[in-house]
Motif scaffolding. Structure first.
Motif, PDB file in Angstrom:
ATOM      1  N   ASP A 223     -40.559 -18.260  32.273  1.00  0.00           N
ATOM      2  CA  ASP A 223     -41.694 -17.337  32.339  1.00  0.00           C
ATOM      3  C   ASP A 223     -41.846 -16.471  31.087  1.00  0.00           C
ATOM      4  OD1 ASP A 223     -43.872 -15.993  33.345  1.00  0.00           O
ATOM      5  OD2 ASP A 223     -42.700 -14.563  34.485  1.00  0.00           O
TER       6      ASP A 223
ATOM      7  N   LYS B 102     -47.078 -12.910  26.420  1.00  0.00           N
ATOM      8  CA  LYS B 102     -47.154 -11.515  26.878  1.00  0.00           C
ATOM      9  C   LYS B 102     -45.993 -10.759  26.260  1.00  0.00           C
ATOM     10  CE  LYS B 102     -49.617 -11.657  31.267  1.00  0.00           C
ATOM     11  NZ  LYS B 102     -49.541 -11.466  32.734  1.00  0.00           N
TER      12      LYS B 102
ATOM     13  N   LYS C  94     -42.108 -19.230  42.606  1.00  0.00           N
ATOM     14  CA  LYS C  94     -43.532 -18.848  42.433  1.00  0.00           C
ATOM     15  C   LYS C  94     -44.346 -20.028  41.896  1.00  0.00           C
ATOM     16  CE  LYS C  94     -45.091 -16.859  38.713  1.00  0.00           C
ATOM     17  NZ  LYS C  94     -45.152 -15.924  37.568  1.00  0.00           N
TER      18      LYS C  94
ATOM     19  N   LYS D 193     -46.583 -23.605  33.376  1.00  0.00           N
ATOM     20  CA  LYS D 193     -47.057 -22.304  32.883  1.00  0.00           C
ATOM     21  C   LYS D 193     -47.953 -22.479  31.658  1.00  0.00           C
ATOM     22  CE  LYS D 193     -46.245 -17.731  31.388  1.00  0.00           C
ATOM     23  NZ  LYS D 193     -45.440 -16.583  31.205  1.00  0.00           N
TER      24      LYS D 193
ATOM     25  N   GLU E  68     -55.766 -13.752  30.265  1.00  0.00           N
ATOM     26  CA  GLU E  68     -55.756 -13.423  31.697  1.00  0.00           C
ATOM     27  C   GLU E  68     -57.082 -12.859  32.194  1.00  0.00           C
ATOM     28  OE1 GLU E  68     -51.930 -11.940  33.256  1.00  0.00           O
ATOM     29  OE2 GLU E  68     -53.144 -10.608  34.466  1.00  0.00           O
TER      30      GLU E  68
ATOM     31  N   ARG F 176     -55.224 -17.292  34.767  1.00  0.00           N
ATOM     32  CA  ARG F 176     -53.843 -16.844  34.534  1.00  0.00           C
ATOM     33  C   ARG F 176     -53.386 -15.804  35.547  1.00  0.00           C
ATOM     34  NH1 ARG F 176     -50.880 -15.447  28.772  1.00  0.00           N
ATOM     35  NH2 ARG F 176     -48.851 -15.021  29.692  1.00  0.00           N
TER      36      ARG F 176
ATOM     37  N   LEU G 133     -50.587 -16.324  38.045  1.00  0.00           N
ATOM     38  CA  LEU G 133     -49.155 -16.193  37.708  1.00  0.00           C
ATOM     39  C   LEU G 133     -48.600 -14.837  38.142  1.00  0.00           C
ATOM     40  CD1 LEU G 133     -49.062 -17.797  34.139  1.00  0.00           C
ATOM     41  CD2 LEU G 133     -48.381 -18.847  36.290  1.00  0.00           C
ATOM     42  N   ASN G 134     -49.498 -13.950  38.580  1.00  0.00           N
ATOM     43  CA  ASN G 134     -49.036 -12.639  39.050  1.00  0.00           C
ATOM     44  C   ASN G 134     -48.693 -12.645  40.536  1.00  0.00           C
ATOM     45  OD1 ASN G 134     -49.276 -11.278  36.558  1.00  0.00           O
ATOM     46  ND2 ASN G 134     -51.494 -11.287  36.812  1.00  0.00           N
TER      47      ASN G 134
HETATM   48  N1  GLY Z   1     -45.577 -13.608  33.781  1.00  0.00           N
HETATM   49  C1  GLY Z   1     -46.908 -13.960  34.063  1.00  0.00           C
HETATM   50  C2  GLY Z   1     -47.681 -14.379  32.857  1.00  0.00           C
HETATM   51  O1  GLY Z   1     -47.105 -14.648  31.823  1.00  0.00           O
HETATM   52  O2  GLY Z   1     -48.873 -14.411  32.913  1.00  0.00           O
END
Ligand code: GLY
Length: 352
Positions: free
Chosen positions: A123, A129, A174, A211, A221, A225, A228-229
């Motif tokens: 991740d 991020k 997840k 991912k 995001e 995206r 992914l939260n």
């Molecule tokens: N950890 C979630 C993302 O990278 O969007």
């Protein structure tokens, strides 16, 4: 992105050679440095001027603007230029902090991430991020900034403490929930503590590919995206509470596991969807995580932390719900009593 097993030195040398740069700098987690300086890290460390190495004691507390300032001062003192390359070696704290430092230094220098924990492999180190915590709020300061390369050598997993490995495994769970029925069924059959080195390599590669496919479609995001939260709205808030209370701070993935249970529960209770996946998730979490004890006096603090979440709009708490594996739903809740029912559910089914 490269996922390898036991050949970090060779891969690093070729990755670094492929990126034009003047000076090489390395930010390395202190535990990883002590465990691997004569092993997996030997080749890359031998490429370095000794003062271009910063060995860093990583923790959620040290993922701070003060640490970022120290690192900028180090880069200035060592004469780093706009053409310098920063390699971040460690878990999510190191890749988030190092990425953030690189993103701002001289308006951005190139970075390579070498994640050494499962969580960072599947991740934190991919997807760009970066950031630091501030005033007890996780990742509140940060930017999107892509590393040039992520080199993942799953050999590091063999020295990771089991609770840390399992914390990273929450992000694997997840991704399995988000990936659809096949990936979820596979996850329900997997015992993470029984996996071989080769099996880990395959699992990490599958997770990174999953991912990356989402990040490629929506880097900043604005849409996809957000899935992914899953688990992170309640998870981050309960994690922040546990750090504030200091008694037994939760690891990130442990908190995300709690968040996923609560968010799946709220989805099924608000949308009337099946609870089958929810109870399978509770079972997997029972097998891999210890219960975490919070009580109803903590509810307002948890909801308070959630109001700072970057995903909210207006007074509503927004999170990603899951109707069934692979089928997410954007959920917004204004009524605090409903949020509290979710917090009750975790305590009743699992909590300490
Ligand atoms: N950890 C979630 C993302 O990278 O969007």
């Amino acid at each position: 992105m490269r996922v390898i097993y036991n050949s970090l030195g060779r891969e690093c040398i070729s990755a670094i050679a492929e990126i034009p740069h003047d000076f090489l700098f390395i930010l390395c987690d202190s535990q990883v440095y002590n465990l691997h300086k004569e092993g997996a890290l030997k080749d890359i460390l031998s490429m370095l001027h000794p003062t271009h190495l910063q060995v860093f004691e990583a923790s959620e507390r040290s993922k701070s603007i003060d640490s970022a300032t120290d690192l900028w001062e180090w880069l200035i003192a060592e004469g780093a230029t706009r053409k310098s390359l920063l390699v971040n070696i460690g878990g999510g704290v190191v890749t988030d902090l190092g990425g953030y430092v690189a993103s701002c230094y001289m308006r951005g220098i190139k970075t390579i991430n070498i994640p050494t924990t499962l969580l960072a492999m599947v991740d934190a180190s991919t997807g760009g991020k970066t950031g630091v915590n501030h005033q007890g709020i996780k990742n509140i300061i940060g930017v999107f900034y892509m590393p040039e390369e992520v080199i993942i050598d799953t050999c590091f997993l063999s020295t990771q403490a089991i609770p840390d490995l399992l914390s990273g495994y929450a992000e694997v769970i997840k991704h399995a929930l988000l990936g659809g029925m096949e990936s979820w069924k596979k996850c329900c059959m997997t015992d993470p503590l029984a996996l071989t080195g080769e099996e880990w390599k395959d699992i990490v590669a599958e997770n990174v590919i999953f991912k990356e496919s989402i990040v490629a479609a929506d880097f900043k995001e604005s849409g996809l995206r957000k899935i992914l939260n899953l688990g992170h709205t309640f998870g981050h808030a309960i994690e922040s509470l546990s750090h504030y209370k200091q008694l037994a701070p939760l690891k990130h993935g442990e908190a995300v596991a709690i968040g996923m249970i609560i968010e799946l529960y709220l989805t099924s209770s608000l949308l009337g969807t099946s609870t089958k996946t929810l109870y399978q998730l509770v079972q997997i979490c029972r097998e891999n995580f210890s219960p975490y004890a919070y009580n109803c006096k903590d509810y307002d603090s948890i909801i308070g932390y959630m109001t700072h979440d970057k995903k909210n709009a207006g007074n509503k708490i927004s999170f990603i719900g899951l109707a069934q594996p692979g089928e997410t739903k954007a959920i917004e809740i204004e009524d605090k009593e409903i949020l509290k029912k979710g917090l009750d559910f975790y305590r009743e089914t699992f909590g300490g």
